[in-house]
Design a protein around this motif. Structure first.
Motif, mmCIF file in Angstrom:
data_model
loop_
_atom_site.group_PDB
_atom_site.id
_atom_site.type_symbol
_atom_site.label_atom_id
_atom_site.label_comp_id
_atom_site.label_asym_id
_atom_site.label_seq_id
_atom_site.Cartn_x
_atom_site.Cartn_y
_atom_site.Cartn_z
ATOM 1 N N VAL A 45 -4.314 -13.719 43.528
ATOM 2 C CA VAL A 45 -3.813 -12.901 42.423
ATOM 3 C C VAL A 45 -3.111 -13.811 41.427
ATOM 4 N N GLU A 46 -3.641 -13.860 40.209
ATOM 5 C CA GLU A 46 -3.078 -14.677 39.140
ATOM 6 C C GLU A 46 -2.945 -13.782 37.905
ATOM 7 N N GLY A 47 -1.750 -13.201 37.747
ATOM 8 C CA GLY A 47 -1.588 -12.209 36.689
ATOM 9 C C GLY A 47 -2.512 -11.041 36.955
ATOM 10 N N PRO A 48 -3.231 -10.578 35.939
ATOM 11 C CA PRO A 48 -4.146 -9.457 36.154
ATOM 12 C C PRO A 48 -5.457 -9.844 36.841
ATOM 13 N N LYS A 49 -5.713 -11.147 36.991
ATOM 14 C CA LYS A 49 -6.966 -11.625 37.570
ATOM 15 C C LYS A 49 -6.843 -11.712 39.093
#
Length: 396
Positions: A45-49
Motif C-alpha cells: 500500500v503506497e498512498g492510494p495505490k
C-alpha cells in the motif's frame, strides 16, 4: 438522517512505486525477488495505490475481488526473473479507509484454481469460507473489537426452546452483561444469525468492551439462530410469530428485561435485516428500535425481474408492498451498508422511505463489502446509538 462521513483519497504517493523500481533495474534474480517480498507487507500500500503480488509458475494469474461496478477479475502482469519463479503483480487505486476481500486465481492450461493470497496474513472468515483482506491506506481494525484486559466479560448461556410456530427446536444463546443483577432491569436486543455474529464479528467481545467503556448500556442480548434462513428470514409469518409470541415472552418471564418497545431492538445483517424489518412490520408497536446492516432490501419499480434468484422472491414482494404503502415500523432505525456491495443502491433508496414514516434514521456507509468484518466495524456506532451508555449520553 445522518450523512455518512466522507472518505478522502489518501495523499498521493511521492516517487516511483516499489514494483516499478524493481522493474526498472532490469531482470531481477530470484534473490532480488525474495528480498523485495521479505521487506514489504503484501499487498503493498503506497498512498492510494495498492499492489498485489503472486509468485509461481502459471499461464495466467488474476485478482478476484467483490467491489461492485468494478471489474472483479483483474489480470496480473508477469515479471520473468533471470532464475527461479516468476513474480506476478497488478496495482489498483482505492480511496482511503477501504477494506476489500479478495482471492488469487491461477490458470494452468485449462485448469483454474482460486485461493487466498499466500503472501498476505490477513484473512477474514465467514460461514461460506475465508478470503484474504486488503487494508488500504487509513483503514485500522478498531481497538474495541479486540479483547481488553480490563473489560469484565459477560456471561453466555445456552437457551433452547421448542417453537410451535416454527415446528422445531430453536437454539439461542443469551448474553448477560458483566455485573448483571436480577434486581435491575435491562434493554433487550435480539440478534438474527446470532452465532455468526459471535463467531465472525466478535460480538461478545464488542459487547464486553462497549459496556465496560460506558459507550453502550448494559443490555441483555439474545443471539437467535435460524433453521432454514432462506425460508424463515424473508417475511415469514411463523418466524415473526415465534419472536413475538414465544421468544420475547419466555425471556421476559425468566430475565429482568424492560417491557417497553423503546427498550427492545431487533438486529440483523443481509437476510437477517429483512427478518428484523418484516417482524417489526407485522407487529407494530412491539419494537422501538431496529439495527439493520446491509439489508437485502431488493425491490423492483417496474416489472418483477430482480435478478436475485428464487430466494429473493418473497423479499421483493414484501419490499414492493412496503414501498407502495410505507408505515413506521420502529421509532429509531440504524442502517449501515458498504459502498462496495451490490445492495448499496437499495439501502440508500430505502432511507428516505423510512424517514417519510416519521422514524428517526441514522444511516452510515463504509468503504467495505458484504462481509462480517464490515458489520463488525459498524457495531460500536450502531449499538451505542440504539442503547447509549452513560459515557455516550454525556457527549450527545
Amino acid at each position: 438522517m445522518t450523512l455518512p462521513t466522507p472518505y478522502p483519497m489518501p495523499p498521493r504517493h511521492k516517487g516511483k512505486l516499489a514494483i516499478n523500481t524493481l522493474r526498472s533495474q532490469g531482470r531481477p534474480t530470484a534473490a532480488d525477488i525474495d528480498r523485495f517480498i521479505a521487506r514489504r507487507q503484501v499487498p503493498i500500500v503506497e498512498g492510494p495505490k495498492c499492489t498485489f503480488l503472486y509468485r509461481g509458475e502459471a499461464d495466467a494469474v488474476a485478482v478476484r475481488h467483490r467491489i461492485v461496478n468494478q471489474p472483479q477479475h483483474v489480470p496480473m502482469k508477469k515479471i520473468e526473473p533471470v532464475d527461479g519463479l516468476p513474480l506476478w503483480f497488478v496495482t489498483i487505486e482505492l480511496p482511503a479507509h477501504s477494506r476489500v476481500e479478495y482471492q488469487i486465481e491461477v490458470r494452468t492450461g485449462a485448469a483454474y484454481e482460486t485461493f487466498n493470497d499466500p503472501l498476505n496474513p490477513h484473512v477474514a472468515h465467514s460461514p461460506v469460507g475465508s478470503s484474504s483482506v486488503l487494508q488500504a491506506a487509513g483503514y485500522e481494525t478498531p481497538e474495541w473489537v479486540l479483547p481488553q484486559a480490563d473489560a469484565r466479560p459477560g456471561e453466555m448461556i445456552d437457551f433452547r426452546m421448542h417453537s410451535r410456530a416454527l415446528r422445531r427446536m430453536t437454539h439461542n444463546r443469551i448474553y448477560l452483561p458483566a455485573r448483571f443483577r436480577r434486581s435491575s432491569e435491562y434493554p433487550l436486543l435480539i440478534v438474527h444469525d446470532g452465532d455468526d455474529y459471535v463467531t465472525y464479528a466478535a460480538m461478545q467481545t464488542v459487547l464486553d468492551n462497549l459496556i465496560h467503556d460506558l459507550d453502550m448500556a448494559s443490555t441483555i442480548v439474545v443471539f437467535s439462530n435460524p433453521g432454514d434462513r432462506l425460508r424463515e428470514y424473508p417475511n415469514y409469518s411463523p418466524h415473526a410469530g415465534h419472536l413475538v409470541r414465544e421468544l420475547v415472552p419466555a425471556i421476559e418471564e425468566q430475565l429482568p428485561v424492560l417491557r417497553r418497545a423503546d427498550a427492545r431492538c431487533l438486529m440483523g445483517a443481509s437476510f437477517g435485516a429483512v427478518a428484523s424489518l418484516s417482524t417489526a412490520y407485522r407487529n407494530p408497536g412491539d419494537f422501538g428500535n431496529l439495527l439493520l446492516q446491509s439489508g437485502s432490501f431488493v425491490f423492483t419499480d417496474i416489472g418483477s425481474e430482480h435478478g436475485g434468484g428464487p430466494a429473493f422472491d418473497p423479499v421483493v414482494k414484501f419490499m414492493n408492498r412496503y414501498r407502495e404503502r410505507p408505515r413506521k415500523v420502529a421509532d429509531r432505525m440504524f442502517i449501515s451498508c458498504g459502498v462496495y456491495e451490490p445492495l448499496i443502491t437499495h439501502n440508500r433508496s430505502m432511507v428516505p422511505v423510512f424517514e417519510s414514516t416519521g422514524a428517526q434514521v441514522r444511516y452510515v456507509e463504509s468503504r467495505d463489502g458484504h462481509s462480517w468484518e464490515n458489520w463488525r466495524d459498524r457495531l460500536r456506532e450502531g449499538l451505542s446509538w440504539v442503547f447509549p451508555g452513560p459515557q455516550k449520553l454525556v457527549y450527545e
